[in-house]
Design an enzyme around this catalytic site. Structure first.
Site, PDB file in Angstrom:
ATOM      1  N   ARG A 104      62.652  76.981  89.570  1.00  0.00           N
ATOM      2  CA  ARG A 104      61.343  76.458  89.975  1.00  0.00           C
ATOM      3  C   ARG A 104      60.677  77.560  90.782  1.00  0.00           C
ATOM      4  NH1 ARG A 104      59.705  70.620  92.433  1.00  0.00           N
ATOM      5  NH2 ARG A 104      59.865  70.212  90.204  1.00  0.00           N
ATOM      6  N   HIS A 131      55.209  72.238  83.515  1.00  0.00           N
ATOM      7  CA  HIS A 131      56.330  71.434  84.012  1.00  0.00           C
ATOM      8  C   HIS A 131      56.940  70.705  82.804  1.00  0.00           C
ATOM      9  CE1 HIS A 131      58.969  69.449  86.645  1.00  0.00           C
ATOM     10  NE2 HIS A 131      58.148  68.681  87.328  1.00  0.00           N
ATOM     11  N   GLN A 134      59.366  67.573  83.035  1.00  0.00           N
ATOM     12  CA  GLN A 134      58.751  66.278  83.359  1.00  0.00           C
ATOM     13  C   GLN A 134      58.211  65.603  82.099  1.00  0.00           C
ATOM     14  OE1 GLN A 134      58.523  64.799  86.642  1.00  0.00           O
ATOM     15  NE2 GLN A 134      58.105  63.059  85.318  1.00  0.00           N
ATOM     16  N   ASP A 219      48.415  63.033  88.860  1.00  0.00           N
ATOM     17  CA  ASP A 219      49.292  63.845  89.707  1.00  0.00           C
ATOM     18  C   ASP A 219      48.530  64.128  90.996  1.00  0.00           C
ATOM     19  OD1 ASP A 219      51.310  65.562  90.597  1.00  0.00           O
ATOM     20  OD2 ASP A 219      50.856  67.167  89.182  1.00  0.00           O
ATOM     21  N   CYS A 259      54.194  61.831  87.945  1.00  0.00           N
ATOM     22  CA  CYS A 259      55.472  62.559  88.025  1.00  0.00           C
ATOM     23  C   CYS A 259      56.111  62.433  89.401  1.00  0.00           C
ATOM     24  CB  CYS A 259      55.249  64.021  87.654  1.00  0.00           C
ATOM     25  SG  CYS A 259      54.139  64.902  88.769  1.00  0.00           S
ATOM     26  N   ARG A 287      64.228  61.645  84.201  1.00  0.00           N
ATOM     27  CA  ARG A 287      64.448  63.089  84.400  1.00  0.00           C
ATOM     28  C   ARG A 287      65.923  63.404  84.174  1.00  0.00           C
ATOM     29  NH1 ARG A 287      60.978  66.109  87.467  1.00  0.00           N
ATOM     30  NH2 ARG A 287      62.286  67.808  86.716  1.00  0.00           N
TER      31      ARG A 287
END
Ligand code: CP
Ligand code: NVA
Length: 300
Positions: A104, A131, A134, A219, A259, A287
């Protein structure tokens, strides 16, 4: 042999994407039944985090343990990466000892550089641009609750950020219509918009976009690394909150996803996460299952 990486969803074929989603559902069922499945005893994942995380860390670390392997948490505070050891050197060293890496970080270029020097698969666990992990979970969640997403209308409300851009890839790969409602100046990458124009459209007014939607996703208005823009963004995004009134415009079977982490009172109302539309808790749990399916694909 060049290792197989997962830096964006486009590193999968459409067929592999669908296969991962099917396998994720199987792995979830097996896990819930208490089935022990450990194909990766002795395998180690390095988890490099240059930004904070709850879900990504817990899901990868737990996923590796359930598959019989181990995971190492590496933060820039405790490794030489944080003291300026070049990414290319770190990639060669770390990948010479572990079997798979998840990273990340900030720029997409950083993870691409790491992957170019890694002798083992590298997974993008979020960059400023994408991402993809996700999206595996989001798509698994949609299918779990409503069946195929092909041909459905999905609406992204808010920032044209990493999540939005991964939704754009998913729209083309799983063949759904994606409408993006974002304020002026917060659009996703224009090249990507042009490339994916067969499946993706920019619609300024969120209420117009949400009308008839099968899935609404949003988000945080300020992503990690944009904390100093929080106040400016609050102003720019006012009118882009996903709340009960907005979801009332969506199709009767609409789902709501986020998310997480979420900021109640900003991009969402206080109560939407507990509403009849919300599947955010299964989205978060998925996830774990979808990433186990991804790890299987990359390590087998
Ligand atoms: N959704 C997500 O990636 O959450 P974390 O930042 O907690 O990992
Ligand atoms: N867009 C958010 C996603 C967090 C999981 C961020 O990058 O901070």
């Amino acid at each position: 042999m060049t290792p197989r990486h997962f830096l964006t969803l486009k590193d999968l074929s459409k067929k592999e994407f669908k296969k991962i989603l099917e396998r994720a559902a199987e792995l979830k069922q097996a896990q819930h039944k208490g089935v022990i499945y450990q194909p990766f005893i002795g395998k180690v994942m390095a988890m490099i985090f240059e930004k904070s995380s709850t879900r990504t860390r817990v899901s990868f670390e737990t996923g590796m343990a359930q598959l019989g392997g181990n995971a190492l948490f590496l933060s820039p505070n405790d490794t030489q990466l944080g003291r300026g050891e070049p990414i290319e050197d770190s990639a060669r060293v770390i990948s010479s000892m572990v079997d798979i890496v998840m990273m990340r970080t900030f720029s997409q270029q950083s993870i691409e550089n790491f992957a170019a020097y890694s002798s083992v698969p590298v997974i993008n666990a979020l960059t400023d641009d994408h991402h993809p992990c996700q999206l595996l979970a989001d798509m698994q969640t949609y299918i779990e609750h409503r069946g195929s997403i092909q041909g459905k209308r999905v609406v992204w409300v808010g920032d044209g950020n990493n999540m939005c851009q991964s939704y754009m890839h998913a729209a083309e790969m799983l063949d759904f219509e994606l409408l993006i409602a974002c304020p002026k100046g917060f659009e996703p990458c224009s090249t990507l918009l042009n490339q994916l124009s067969s499946h993706v459209t920019l619609v300024r007014d969120p209420t117009v976009a949400i009308s008839g939607a099968n899935l609404v996703a949003t988000d945080a208005w300020a992503s990690m690394g944009q904390e100093s823009e929080s106040e400016l963004r609050k102003k720019a995004f006012s009118g882009f909150q996903v709340n009960e009134a907005a979801m009332g415009l969506a199709a009767a079977d609409a789902l709501f996803m986020h998310c997480l982490p979420a900021y109640r009172g900003l991009e969402i109302s206080e109560t939407i996460m507990e509403s009849q539309w919300s599947v955010v808790w299964s989205e978060a749990e998925n996830r774990l299952h979808s990433q186990k399916a991804l790890i299987e694909l990359l390590l087998k």
